[in-house]
Every structure is written in structure tokens, then in C-alpha cells.
Motif scaffolding. Structure first.
Motif, PDB file in Angstrom:
ATOM      1  N   SER A  14      21.260 -61.955 -41.407  1.00 32.21           N
ATOM      2  CA  SER A  14      20.313 -61.229 -41.524  1.00 32.21           C
ATOM      3  C   SER A  14      20.674 -60.340 -41.944  1.00 32.21           C
ATOM      4  O   SER A  14      21.634 -60.282 -42.714  1.00 32.21           O
ATOM      5  CB  SER A  14      19.705 -60.231 -40.527  1.00 32.21           C
ATOM      6  OG  SER A  14      20.453 -60.224 -40.430  1.00 32.21           O
ATOM      7  N   PRO A  15      19.801 -59.084 -42.895  1.00 35.69           N
ATOM      8  CA  PRO A  15      20.174 -58.312 -43.576  1.00 35.69           C
ATOM      9  C   PRO A  15      20.521 -57.277 -43.290  1.00 35.69           C
ATOM     10  O   PRO A  15      20.960 -55.806 -44.336  1.00 35.69           O
ATOM     11  CB  PRO A  15      18.582 -58.457 -45.363  1.00 35.69           C
ATOM     12  CG  PRO A  15      17.533 -58.961 -43.860  1.00 35.69           C
ATOM     13  CD  PRO A  15      18.334 -59.304 -43.344  1.00 35.69           C
ATOM     14  N   HIS A  16      20.443 -57.063 -42.530  1.00 32.88           N
ATOM     15  CA  HIS A  16      20.524 -56.288 -41.747  1.00 32.88           C
ATOM     16  C   HIS A  16      21.900 -55.489 -41.322  1.00 32.88           C
ATOM     17  O   HIS A  16      22.755 -56.242 -41.494  1.00 32.88           O
ATOM     18  CB  HIS A  16      20.041 -56.093 -40.025  1.00 32.88           C
ATOM     19  CG  HIS A  16      18.810 -56.452 -39.953  1.00 32.88           C
ATOM     20  ND1 HIS A  16      17.412 -55.567 -41.046  1.00 32.88           N
ATOM     21  CD2 HIS A  16      18.107 -57.559 -39.313  1.00 32.88           C
ATOM     22  CE1 HIS A  16      16.137 -56.080 -41.040  1.00 32.88           C
ATOM     23  NE2 HIS A  16      16.325 -57.122 -39.983  1.00 32.88           N
ATOM     24  N   PRO A  17      22.417 -53.978 -41.861  1.00 30.68           N
ATOM     25  CA  PRO A  17      23.383 -53.371 -41.282  1.00 30.68           C
ATOM     26  C   PRO A  17      23.457 -53.591 -39.891  1.00 30.68           C
ATOM     27  O   PRO A  17      22.322 -53.144 -39.394  1.00 30.68           O
ATOM     28  CB  PRO A  17      23.684 -52.232 -42.301  1.00 30.68           C
ATOM     29  CG  PRO A  17      21.908 -51.799 -42.573  1.00 30.68           C
ATOM     30  CD  PRO A  17      21.678 -52.656 -42.496  1.00 30.68           C
ATOM     31  N   VAL A  18      24.641 -53.263 -39.281  1.00 32.25           N
ATOM     32  CA  VAL A  18      25.087 -52.867 -38.223  1.00 32.25           C
ATOM     33  C   VAL A  18      26.074 -51.803 -37.379  1.00 32.25           C
ATOM     34  O   VAL A  18      27.033 -51.485 -38.832  1.00 32.25           O
ATOM     35  CB  VAL A  18      25.385 -54.484 -37.154  1.00 32.25           C
ATOM     36  CG1 VAL A  18      24.257 -55.180 -37.300  1.00 32.25           C
ATOM     37  CG2 VAL A  18      27.126 -54.523 -37.754  1.00 32.25           C
ATOM     38  N   VAL A  19      25.770 -51.532 -36.456  1.00 33.32           N
ATOM     39  CA  VAL A  19      26.608 -50.109 -36.213  1.00 33.32           C
ATOM     40  C   VAL A  19      28.250 -50.520 -35.238  1.00 33.32           C
ATOM     41  O   VAL A  19      28.806 -50.440 -35.656  1.00 33.32           O
ATOM     42  CB  VAL A  19      26.180 -48.683 -35.009  1.00 33.32           C
ATOM     43  CG1 VAL A  19      26.788 -48.053 -35.023  1.00 33.32           C
ATOM     44  CG2 VAL A  19      25.057 -48.910 -35.674  1.00 33.32           C
ATOM     45  N   ALA A  20      27.698 -52.014 -34.698  1.00 31.81           N
ATOM     46  CA  ALA A  20      28.782 -52.553 -33.607  1.00 31.81           C
ATOM     47  C   ALA A  20      29.229 -53.930 -34.103  1.00 31.81           C
ATOM     48  O   ALA A  20      28.335 -54.085 -34.377  1.00 31.81           O
ATOM     49  CB  ALA A  20      28.584 -51.858 -32.152  1.00 31.81           C
ATOM     50  N   ALA A  21      30.389 -54.315 -33.254  1.00 29.77           N
ATOM     51  CA  ALA A  21      30.699 -55.432 -33.695  1.00 29.77           C
ATOM     52  C   ALA A  21      32.424 -55.942 -33.647  1.00 29.77           C
ATOM     53  O   ALA A  21      32.554 -55.398 -33.827  1.00 29.77           O
ATOM     54  CB  ALA A  21      30.838 -56.263 -36.159  1.00 29.77           C
ATOM     55  N   ALA A  22      32.023 -57.412 -33.446  1.00 25.99           N
ATOM     56  CA  ALA A  22      34.143 -57.776 -32.782  1.00 25.99           C
ATOM     57  C   ALA A  22      34.980 -57.728 -34.003  1.00 25.99           C
ATOM     58  O   ALA A  22      35.239 -58.629 -34.147  1.00 25.99           O
ATOM     59  CB  ALA A  22      33.841 -58.778 -32.514  1.00 25.99           C
ATOM     60  N   TYR A  23      34.806 -56.255 -34.063  1.00 33.00           N
ATOM     61  CA  TYR A  23      36.031 -55.909 -34.753  1.00 33.00           C
ATOM     62  C   TYR A  23      37.031 -55.340 -34.289  1.00 33.00           C
ATOM     63  O   TYR A  23      36.211 -53.803 -33.857  1.00 33.00           O
ATOM     64  CB  TYR A  23      36.026 -55.614 -36.205  1.00 33.00           C
ATOM     65  CG  TYR A  23      36.801 -55.991 -37.426  1.00 33.00           C
ATOM     66  CD1 TYR A  23      36.900 -57.159 -37.914  1.00 33.00           C
ATOM     67  CD2 TYR A  23      37.735 -55.011 -38.006  1.00 33.00           C
ATOM     68  CE1 TYR A  23      37.792 -57.000 -39.177  1.00 33.00           C
ATOM     69  CE2 TYR A  23      38.327 -55.328 -38.965  1.00 33.00           C
ATOM     70  CZ  TYR A  23      38.597 -56.411 -39.488  1.00 33.00           C
ATOM     71  OH  TYR A  23      39.335 -56.815 -40.340  1.00 33.00           O
TER      72      TYR A  23
END
Length: 607
Positions: A517-526
Motif C-alpha cells: 500500500s502507499p501508507h506510511p507506518v509507525v511500527a515495523a519488524a526492524y
């Protein structure tokens, strides 16, 4: 009596399977590149259903592959070579990745090439299929060349079959697997091959190749660092023991390190970050230590030290100098590379990532799953120690190099099971030698059923064998994988048509939201995304009213989660009064469903 000195000694009691090797093998067995291609094609057939899923739906193996594609897309969209900030992850500042452009570059090249013939989306999928396949071919070629140099045609055949069925390692080369683990496994096998050729053949080209491979491996990531340190330590110990084949190749190795390592560093690290004290990526500390090793190699080749005592004293002094330099100038290298991970993030996320679990944890929780690691590793350790004991001179030192990789990898697997993927190729080498040695001994004594007995021995080194042995003891598995549905491509289609807005997705879902998707995210597996991941965990484990304030303060407009996912279930279990538990039982008044809620992934709007 045999010795470590490299001087001639009495032959081992067990026949050396390479002793009767013909001057040049003939036929298909001699054609290592062709065998490698054949092995990769057979492996591809075994995972053809996964290739079909990648082709039809664009599925990812895991979060790292999704994040890698996001980084490649940004690169193709014009993001700079040195600009490794994931701008859509935890905006507005984004997150500085510890990955480099080394793996991005061939992937981007393949995408551009296939874009000449098809749409960009299909070009990306083709690149994600072709890239791991090519790396797999290269891996098989290096592994079979290593086995050939240490054994004979029987060993090559045994190694070929063992490698094909070493499923835990081959997962890293599956269609769609575009993370850096596959290239790193190939480079590690290539480095082992270079060390063996240096020891056995005084091969100067192998010395140059080793220095270049070390530099390239560090430029990709630091996951091979313990193995590299041990390979260099074996060469140092062999020099101290007076191995006669080494002096002529120390200078090219030293020059290769002195040229390739700093070159790799300046290629991937911008000047503004030369002095960054990072332990999870290629840093100035690594450069300094590797260049010091290069200087030591050149010095050892230039200054002839005749007595073993002086060589040992020189080696000890060099080791102490390296430790002193690290402690005084680069103390961050003495800590856990993930020491900076937020305690809350470590507790709720990192400590539950399966590939990062200690082997003993798996033994205690799911003992049958641990057998696939313990069985092959134990057989490999026994076989490789036998190979060391039954060889002498330079051949013994070559097997010491393999033994060190096996033992360090086994200990690493006890620490984190993901190390097994880099260790099992050398279990294949040990198993191939064991089979070839057994067959040679049986042939000497006119034994019967030689091939059958060799095949039976080979099965002990195979992951498949140990899995089959435990299958009857396992409880029946559910016919559907509810957790797996959280990561299906179709689950993210509803997000594509929504206006771009900041999204708070659970950590494991974040990379998929970025990729689909084009959405930015706050959290991710990093692991570097401390603030964003902390916010997500705090929101999911706080009561709904507190969670609302946290989410509104962050500016997130969408909340995305998967009730069947292990991460979400963990929040529910650990915080029964938290937001996750409330979402399981219903929706707080300040959250509104978006689109069809029948899918596995739920999308909610924040009022």
C-alpha cells in the motif's frame, strides 16, 4: 605420528577418499557448474508451489523480504545511494536502515531489465524469482567445488544429494527470498573454499578472493563476522605451527584486505557516518581490525620468523594488540549488536522472533522441532572431528578450518537458531566426506552393498531424515494456517484504495503495509525502529483510553492488526486489560471499521 606442523607424517589408518582420485574426473560429476544448475533446478521443483504463489500473488516469505523490496523501490524512485532512510517508516524522521545497497543493486537491475518486457509489478516478481535462483546456483557451485577439493567423486555425489535436501538452508534461496541471508551463505561457503585452496594449493588467487569476499560480506551485513574471524584465526594458527604452504599466499591475502576492505567501506558508508559507533553494521572498527590483519599478513610474509616459539609469541602479541585496540577505540564492538533495542520492544517482539530464539528454548517448548537442528549438527560435529583426526599435514589444517566453522556454527545455533542456515552447508561437507571415506574403506575390503551403506550413512546428516523420524510423534496439525493468513497478499488489498494516511499496524504487519500500500507506518519488524515499535506495543498493552491518547498524539489515522497473528495474541495474553484484548472482544467507540471486515487483517479508522 601426525602433527599440525604441515610436515609429512604417517598416513591415517582410514583410507583417504581423495588418495585414489584420478587426475581429472570425467562426465557430469566433473562439471561443477552444470551440477550446480541441476541442483538449483531440482530444489526449485520442490518449492514450485511457492514460486506459483509468488508469481500469482506477489507473496513474501517474511518481513525482511517485504522491507527489502520497499528499499529497492525507493532506490529505483531516485533515493540516493547513501540515503538508507526508510522515509515511510515512523515519519517524519523515518528510520536509518543498517542494510546497504549491495543487495539492492542486482535486484534493481533485474527489475529494470524485466521492465523492458513487462509491467513494473510483474518485473518485480520476476526479479524476486530470478535473484534467489541465481544465488542458489552460485551457492551450489561453491559448495560442490569445496566438497570436490576435500573428497572425491563419491563425496560430490553424496554432497549433491545432502545439499538438495538440506531444507533449512535452502529456505534462504526460495522464490521470493530477496533478503541478504542467501548471498551471505554463498559468500561464507566461497570463503571456506578460498581458505581450503590457500592451505592445500598455496593458491594466490584464492587469497585475493578471500579478501574480496570478506570485504563484500561485511558490506552486506555483519552476520558472517564470527565465521570470518575463525577462518582468519585458523590461518594464523597454521602459520604459527609452520604450515609450509602458507608463506607464499600471506602477502596477497594481506594486500587484498588492505585494498578491498576500506574500498567496500567508502562505497557503502557516507563520510558523514564514518565515525558512527554502530555494532550492527559495517563500521570503522571493523575496518581497522581487518586492515590490522592485512598488515600482519604482509609482515608475516616479509619477515621470516624461523622458530615456532617466536611465531607463537608474535601471534599472541598481535591478538593482544587487536583486543587493546577494540577496547580502547571501538568498545561498542564488544557488546551485543542489538544492545540498543528498547527493553519493551525486546520483551514483546524481539524475544519472540522465532529465528532469534535460542535452541534450548525450542527444546523446552517444542522438543520435536529441535530434532531437525540437533540431529544433523551432532552428526556433523562427529564427522568433522573424525576428518581432522584421520588426516595429517596440510589436509588436516583444511579440515580444521571446516571443523571450526561447524563448531562455531553449532554454538551459534544454540544462541540463535537462525545461525543453523549458515552452518548446515558445512554439515553437508562433513557428511560427504564421511560417506566417501566409508565407501573407500568398504571398497578396500571388498565390502558388499557399498552404495547402500553409504546412502544410509548420508541420511544421518539430512534435515529431512530427522523430520521424518519425528513426524509420527507430532500431533495432527490444523488444516488451515490462521496465522499465515495474516500475511497473504489479498489481505492488504483493501488498503490500496484508501487515501494515504499514517497507519499504526502491528510490528509484523508493518512491512507488508509498506509493500502492498502507499501508507506510511509507525511500527515495523526492524530492530532500529525503537520509538515507533515502542509506541505500538505501549498502545496495544495499555487500556483503550490511554491507547487512544497515544495513537492520537502519534497522528495515526488507521489501525491495522490481525487477530490470528501470534504477535496480537501475545498482547492479548500479556495485557488482558489492554487495547488488543478490547479489540478481540469488540471495538472501542473511537474506532470505526473500514471496508470488509471478513478478511484476516482488520482495518480501523481512528475518529
Amino acid at each position: 605420528m601426525s602433527s599440525l606442523s604441515g610436515l609429512p607424517s604417517e598416513p591415517a589408518p582410514l583410507a583417504d577418499p581423495t588418495a585414489q582420485r584420478s587426475q581429472a574426473s570425467s562426465g557430469l560429476i566433473a562439471a561443477t557448474p552444470l551440477l550446480a544448475l541441476l541442483a538449483a533446478l531440482v530444489s526449485l521443483v520442490f518449492v514450485s508451489h511457492i514460486m506459483g504463489q509468488v508469481w500469482q500473488t506477489g507473496r513474501f516469505y517474511d518481513t525482511d523480504d517485504a522491507m527489502r523490496l520497499v528499499q529497492v523501490r525507493d532506490f529505483l524512485a531516485g533515493q540516493g545511494w547513501y540515503d538508507l532512510i526508510a522515509h515511510r517508516l515512523n515519519p517524519p524522521d523515518g528510520m536509518l536502515s543498517h542494510w546497504s545497497r549491495i543487495v539492492d543493486t542486482p535486484l534493481a537491475g533485474l527489475v529494470l531489465f524485466f521492465s523492458l518486457f513487462t509491467a513494473r509489478e510483474q518485473a518485480e516478481i520476476l526479479a524476486r524469482i530470478v535473484f534467489p535462483f541465481l544465488i542458489h546456483v552460485a551457492y551450489y557451485a561453491a559448495l560442490l567445488a569445496l566438497i570436490r577439493r576435500l573428497t572425491n567423486d563419491v563425496g560430490v555425489i553424496a554432497g549433491l544429494f545432502l545439499a538438495i535436501f538440506m531444507t533449512i538452508t535452502n529456505i534462504q534461496f526460495m522464490p521470493g527470498r530477496i533478503d541478504h541471508h542467501g548471498p551471505q551463505i554463498f559468500l561464507l561457503v566461497l570463503m571456506a573454499l578460498a581458505v581450503v585452496r590457500m592451505i592445500l594449493d598455496s593458491d594466490r588467487r584464492a587469497a585475493w578472493m578471500l579478501g574480496g569476499a570478506i570485504a563484500l560480506s561485511f558490506a552486506i551485513s555483519i552476520e558472517n563476522m564470527p565465521f570470518i574471524a575463525m577462518l582468519l584465526a585458523v590461518l594464523a594458527l597454521a602459520w604459527a605451527c609452520g604450515l609450509q604452504t602458507l608463506p607464499s599466499i600471506l602477502r596477497p591475502l594481506g594486500l587484498s584486505l588492505l585494498v578491498c576492505v576500506p574500498l567496500a567501506f567508502v562505497i557503502i558508508v557516507p563520510p558523514s557516518r564514518y565515525l558512527d559507533p554502530v555494532a550492527d553494521a559495517f563500521s570503522l572498527g571493523h575496518v581497522a581490525l581487518l586492515m590490522l590483519a592485512g598488515i600482519a599478513c604482509c609482515a608475516a610474509a616479509t619477515v621470516q620468523i624461523e622458530t615456532a616459539r617466536r611465531r607463537w609469541l608474535s601471534l599472541v602479541a598481535f591478538g593482544m594488540a587487536c583486543l587493546a585496540l577494540t577496547a580502547l577505540a571501538f568498545p561498542y564492538l564488544l557488546h551485543d549488536p542489538l544492545v540498543a533495542v528498547d527493553p519493551l520492544v525486546r520483551r514483546f517482539w524481539l524475544s519472540r522472533v522465532r529465528e532469534a530464539l535460542p535452541l534450548l528454548h525450542i527444546v523446552s517448548k517444542t522438543p520435536l522441532d529441535s530434532v531437525q537442528y540437533i540431529g544433523p549438527l551432532l552428526c556433523g560435529v562427529i564427522a568433522v572431528l573424525a576428518a581432522v583426526a584421520l588426516h595429517s599435514g596440510a589436509k588436516r589444517w583444511a579440515w580444521i578450518a571446516i571443523a571450526v566453522l561447524v563448531i562455531v556454527g553449532t554454538l551459534g545455533t544454540v544462541w540463535q537458531v537462525r545461525v543453523s542456515t549458515s552452518t548446515l552447508p558445512f554439515i553437508v561437507v562433513a557428511g560427504a566426506w564421511a560417506v566417501s571415506a566409508l565407501c573407500a574403506r568398504l571398497a578396500q575390503h571388498n565390502g558388499r552393498l557399498v552404495a547402500l551403506k553409504g546412502a544410509a550413512l548420508a541420511t544421518l546428516f539430512s534435515v529431512v531424515t530427522w523430520n521424518m523420524a519425528t513426524d509420527p510423534l507430532r500431533p495432527a496439525e490444523p488444516t488451515t494456517d490462521s496465522a499465515g493468513s495474516c500475511f497473504e497478499t489479498a489481505a492488504y488489498h483493501p488498503l490500496r484504495d484508501l487515501p494515504r494516511q499514517l497507519t499504526l499496524a502491528t510490528i509484523d504487519l508493518g512491512p507488508y503495509v509498506l509493500a502492498f500500500s502507499p501508507h506510511p507506518v509507525v511500527a515495523a519488524a526492524y530492530h532500529r525502529n525503537n520509538s515507533g515499535n515502542h509506541l505500538l506495543i505501549e498502545a496495544m498493552t495499555s487500556d483503550p483510553d490511554t491507547a487512544r491518547k497515544l495513537i492520537e498524539t502519534a497522528g495515526a489515522k488507521l489501525l491495522v492488526y490481525c487477530p490470528a497473528g501470534p504477535e496480537f495474541r501475545g498482547y492479548v495474553k500479556d495485557a488482558p486489560q489492554g487495547l488488543a484484548a478490547a479489540l478481540r472482544d469488540g471495538l472501542p467507540s473511537w474506532l470505526t471499521p473500514v471496508g470488509d471486515q471478513s478478511g484476516s487483517v482488520k482495518v480501523l479508522a481512528v475518529r
